[in-house]
Design a protein around this motif. Structure first.
Motif, PDB file in Angstrom:
ATOM      1  N   GLN A  29      31.384  37.114  45.487  1.00  0.00           N
ATOM      2  CA  GLN A  29      31.217  37.966  44.404  1.00  0.00           C
ATOM      3  C   GLN A  29      32.137  39.215  44.229  1.00  0.00           C
ATOM      4  O   GLN A  29      32.450  39.506  43.092  1.00  0.00           O
ATOM      5  CB  GLN A  29      29.744  38.514  44.642  1.00  0.00           C
ATOM      6  CG  GLN A  29      29.153  39.363  43.120  1.00  0.00           C
ATOM      7  CD  GLN A  29      29.203  38.439  42.258  1.00  0.00           C
ATOM      8  OE1 GLN A  29      28.741  37.283  42.083  1.00  0.00           O
ATOM      9  NE2 GLN A  29      29.844  38.944  41.033  1.00  0.00           N
ATOM     10  N   ARG A  32      35.359  37.905  42.552  1.00  0.00           N
ATOM     11  CA  ARG A  32      35.031  37.554  40.978  1.00  0.00           C
ATOM     12  C   ARG A  32      35.070  38.738  40.354  1.00  0.00           C
ATOM     13  O   ARG A  32      35.619  38.682  39.184  1.00  0.00           O
ATOM     14  CB  ARG A  32      33.907  36.842  41.073  1.00  0.00           C
ATOM     15  CG  ARG A  32      33.950  35.352  41.395  1.00  0.00           C
ATOM     16  CD  ARG A  32      32.665  34.622  41.063  1.00  0.00           C
ATOM     17  NE  ARG A  32      31.540  34.863  41.797  1.00  0.00           N
ATOM     18  CZ  ARG A  32      31.112  34.461  42.886  1.00  0.00           C
ATOM     19  NH1 ARG A  32      31.737  33.542  43.740  1.00  0.00           N
ATOM     20  NH2 ARG A  32      29.841  34.949  43.330  1.00  0.00           N
ATOM     21  N   ASN A  33      34.438  39.913  40.668  1.00  0.00           N
ATOM     22  CA  ASN A  33      34.240  41.349  40.179  1.00  0.00           C
ATOM     23  C   ASN A  33      35.509  41.841  39.859  1.00  0.00           C
ATOM     24  O   ASN A  33      35.993  42.410  38.825  1.00  0.00           O
ATOM     25  CB  ASN A  33      33.324  42.017  40.744  1.00  0.00           C
ATOM     26  CG  ASN A  33      31.967  41.707  40.785  1.00  0.00           C
ATOM     27  OD1 ASN A  33      31.521  40.998  39.806  1.00  0.00           O
ATOM     28  ND2 ASN A  33      31.133  42.217  41.696  1.00  0.00           N
ATOM     29  N   THR A  36      37.656  40.116  37.276  1.00  0.00           N
ATOM     30  CA  THR A  36      37.198  40.228  35.742  1.00  0.00           C
ATOM     31  C   THR A  36      37.439  41.586  35.307  1.00  0.00           C
ATOM     32  O   THR A  36      37.496  41.750  34.093  1.00  0.00           O
ATOM     33  CB  THR A  36      35.829  39.991  35.603  1.00  0.00           C
ATOM     34  OG1 THR A  36      35.071  40.780  36.598  1.00  0.00           O
ATOM     35  CG2 THR A  36      35.657  38.426  35.942  1.00  0.00           C
ATOM     36  N   LEU A  37      37.800  42.605  36.254  1.00  0.00           N
ATOM     37  CA  LEU A  37      37.774  44.012  35.681  1.00  0.00           C
ATOM     38  C   LEU A  37      39.013  44.186  34.840  1.00  0.00           C
ATOM     39  O   LEU A  37      38.888  44.797  33.958  1.00  0.00           O
ATOM     40  CB  LEU A  37      38.004  44.693  37.138  1.00  0.00           C
ATOM     41  CG  LEU A  37      36.694  45.262  37.647  1.00  0.00           C
ATOM     42  CD1 LEU A  37      37.222  46.133  39.065  1.00  0.00           C
ATOM     43  CD2 LEU A  37      35.741  45.731  36.864  1.00  0.00           C
ATOM     44  N   SER A  80      36.797  53.130  36.093  1.00  0.00           N
ATOM     45  CA  SER A  80      37.568  52.197  36.548  1.00  0.00           C
ATOM     46  C   SER A  80      38.881  52.196  37.139  1.00  0.00           C
ATOM     47  O   SER A  80      39.241  51.891  38.269  1.00  0.00           O
ATOM     48  CB  SER A  80      37.600  50.677  35.508  1.00  0.00           C
ATOM     49  OG  SER A  80      36.550  50.370  34.983  1.00  0.00           O
ATOM     50  N   GLU A 132      31.181  46.537  42.054  1.00  0.00           N
ATOM     51  CA  GLU A 132      30.250  45.849  41.434  1.00  0.00           C
ATOM     52  C   GLU A 132      29.752  46.894  40.439  1.00  0.00           C
ATOM     53  O   GLU A 132      29.304  46.548  39.242  1.00  0.00           O
ATOM     54  CB  GLU A 132      28.976  45.466  42.294  1.00  0.00           C
ATOM     55  CG  GLU A 132      27.757  44.718  41.777  1.00  0.00           C
ATOM     56  CD  GLU A 132      26.820  44.340  42.553  1.00  0.00           C
ATOM     57  OE1 GLU A 132      25.832  43.779  42.058  1.00  0.00           O
ATOM     58  OE2 GLU A 132      27.106  44.153  43.690  1.00  0.00           O
ATOM     59  N   HIS A 135      31.990  46.740  37.268  1.00  0.00           N
ATOM     60  CA  HIS A 135      31.841  45.571  36.728  1.00  0.00           C
ATOM     61  C   HIS A 135      30.512  45.977  35.626  1.00  0.00           C
ATOM     62  O   HIS A 135      30.867  45.392  34.446  1.00  0.00           O
ATOM     63  CB  HIS A 135      31.744  44.369  37.513  1.00  0.00           C
ATOM     64  CG  HIS A 135      31.286  43.125  37.089  1.00  0.00           C
ATOM     65  ND1 HIS A 135      30.300  42.473  36.609  1.00  0.00           N
ATOM     66  CD2 HIS A 135      32.412  42.172  36.593  1.00  0.00           C
ATOM     67  CE1 HIS A 135      30.216  41.439  36.211  1.00  0.00           C
ATOM     68  NE2 HIS A 135      31.564  41.158  35.977  1.00  0.00           N
TER      69      HIS A 135
END
Length: 208
Positions: A29, A32-33, A36-37, A80, A132, A135
């Protein structure tokens, strides 16, 4: 052989992966996070001047909804960059490589390259939680749930002005403005809103 449980909040105890503080599902996870950021961060830019995701971007006629400053999207993008830069500096201090350019794609690429090392260190759970959180924050800013509001009321960014700026689209429509304005009469065009938004965000942080 000694086994350790993953320190993240699970419904039941889950063993950590070999060489990692985190369990296998958390590792997947986290990766994946991170991946995608960059895309979410870029999409957030298109929503800084919009309240919600445009469901049909090809439809132009018949839609006269006014743009307004989306502080949630602006804050999510700024957060971010700050969080990714902080963790990249942590890696650089421990391992020696220079932190790459100050951009979300460059920083996430750097962290992914050193992900195995990071997830084997004690702060791995904190790192996974923060990624997370970023995200989810970007997702909510891009596509807020019905009824969520991101309007704020802050002091005018013009020095010495006693006026207040509201990012509420309804108040902007009532004022008949095509951009953003304060209660004392200062106004900015749509092309200036991103710069004004950064000043507003800085004021909020200074006040905090």
């Amino acid at each position: 052989m000694e086994f350790h449980s993953c320190p993240r909040n699970h419904a039941q105890e889950v063993r950590a992966a070999a060489g990692s503080v985190l369990c296998v599902p958390c590792l997947g996870q986290l990766e994946r996070n991170l991946r995608t950021l960059p895309g979410l961060h870029q999409e957030g830019l298109y929503h800084v001047l919009s309240a919600s995701r445009r469901r049909n971007p090809t439809k132009v006629s018949g839609s006269r909804k006014r743009d307004h400053l989306n502080m949630s999207a602006l804050d999510a993008r700024n957060n971010s960059l700050a969080v990714l830069e902080s963790w990249s500096c942590f890696v650089a201090e421990k391992l020696g490589p220079a932190v790459p350019g100050r951009s979300v794609p460059a920083l996430t690429g750097f962290l992914l390259h050193h992900l195995q090392w990071l997830t084997g260190r004690p702060p791995a759970a904190e790192f996974a939680d923060e990624i997370e959180g970023l995200h989810l924050e970007l997702l909510r800013a891009i596509d807020p749930e019905p009824g969520e509001h991101n309007a704020v009321l802050v002091a005018c960014v013009v020095a010495g002005c006693p006026g207040k700026i509201s990012t509420s689209p309804r108040q902007q429509e009532r004022a008949g403005k095509s951009g953003l304005g304060c209660s004392a009469g200062h106004a900015w065009e749509m092309r200036e809103l991103l710069a004004v938004g950064h000043l507003m965000n800085r004021q909020r942080k200074d006040a905090a």
